[in-house]
Design an enzyme around this catalytic site. Structure first.
Site, PDB file in Angstrom:
ATOM      1  N   ASN A  77       0.387  -0.801  -0.007  1.00 46.19           N
ATOM      2  CA  ASN A  77       0.479   0.037   0.368  1.00 46.19           C
ATOM      3  C   ASN A  77       1.091   1.061  -0.014  1.00 46.19           C
ATOM      4  OD1 ASN A  77      -1.843  -2.050   1.880  1.00 46.19           O
ATOM      5  ND2 ASN A  77      -2.710  -0.877   0.681  1.00 46.19           N
ATOM      6  N   ILE A  84       1.022   6.999   0.165  1.00 47.16           N
ATOM      7  CA  ILE A  84       0.308   5.585   1.009  1.00 47.16           C
ATOM      8  C   ILE A  84      -0.920   5.803   0.042  1.00 47.16           C
ATOM      9  CG2 ILE A  84      -0.370   5.225   2.749  1.00 47.16           C
ATOM     10  CD1 ILE A  84       2.219   7.068   3.800  1.00 47.16           C
ATOM     11  N   CYS A  85      -1.106   4.516   0.270  1.00 43.11           N
ATOM     12  CA  CYS A  85      -2.882   3.791   0.119  1.00 43.11           C
ATOM     13  C   CYS A  85      -3.925   3.633   1.412  1.00 43.11           C
ATOM     14  CB  CYS A  85      -3.174   3.188  -0.871  1.00 43.11           C
ATOM     15  SG  CYS A  85      -4.917   2.944  -2.037  1.00 43.11           S
ATOM     16  N   LEU A  86      -4.329   4.840   1.747  1.00 41.96           N
ATOM     17  CA  LEU A  86      -5.064   4.853   3.322  1.00 41.96           C
ATOM     18  C   LEU A  86      -6.102   5.570   2.909  1.00 41.96           C
ATOM     19  CD1 LEU A  86      -4.623   3.767   5.897  1.00 41.96           C
ATOM     20  CD2 LEU A  86      -3.706   5.229   6.626  1.00 41.96           C
ATOM     21  N   ASP A 121      -5.778  -3.810  -1.969  1.00 44.28           N
ATOM     22  CA  ASP A 121      -6.334  -2.610  -2.779  1.00 44.28           C
ATOM     23  C   ASP A 121      -4.666  -1.522  -2.437  1.00 44.28           C
ATOM     24  OD1 ASP A 121      -7.171  -0.229  -3.074  1.00 44.28           O
ATOM     25  OD2 ASP A 121      -7.603   1.056  -1.572  1.00 44.28           O
TER      26      ASP A 121
END
Length: 151
Positions: A77, A84-86, A121
């Protein structure tokens, strides 16, 4: 003005009562921050020290800070540029940012993401090992931690 007083309050709280394994400080300007997250025990990032850059936008707290890793990290992620994928780092409708969240909460969420990646994701599609070959993922993540985040 609201942004400055809120940031000052948040930084003061981060200095006096930081979340475990997290430090955060100003990098010159009030809207340019740095943070360090210690890799969690029993994760492939254990004993690593990860540096992050936090840029606080003019409209904070109504839009989230931009946070990225400065230390390379092998994680599905987090991409090679440190992005950052959050969900809490993005505005609705796709994200979950709310003005009631703060920098301490975001850093704690990132620390949690490090311990529990979200393989459904991924930002780094080539790091699918987490889902299909966890042993190889753990090996690579430990190697990167030793190489880039070791003391």
């Amino acid at each position: 003005m609201q942004r400055a007083s809120r940031l000052t309050r948040e930084l003061s709280l981060l200095a006096t009562e930081p979340p475990p394994g997290i430090t955060c400080w100003q990098n010159g300007q009030l809207d340019d921050l740095r943070a360090q997250i210690l890799g969690g025990v029993d994760t492939p990032y254990e004993k690593g020290i990860f540096n992050l850059e936090i840029i606080v936008p003019e409209r904070y707290p109504f839009e989230p800070p931009k946070i990225r890793f400065l230390t390379p990290i092998y994680h599905p992620n987090i991409d090679s540029a440190g992005r950052i994928c959050l969900d809490v780092l993005k505005l609705p409708p796709k994200g979950a940012w709310r003005p009631s969240l703060n920098i301490s909460t975001l850093l704690t969420s990132i620390q949690l993401l490090m311990a529990e990646p979200n393989p459904d994701d991924p930002l780094m599609a080539d790091i699918v090992q987490y889902k299909y070959n966890k042993q190889l993922f753990l090996l690579n993540a430990r190697e990167w931690t030793e190489k880039y985040a070791g003391q």
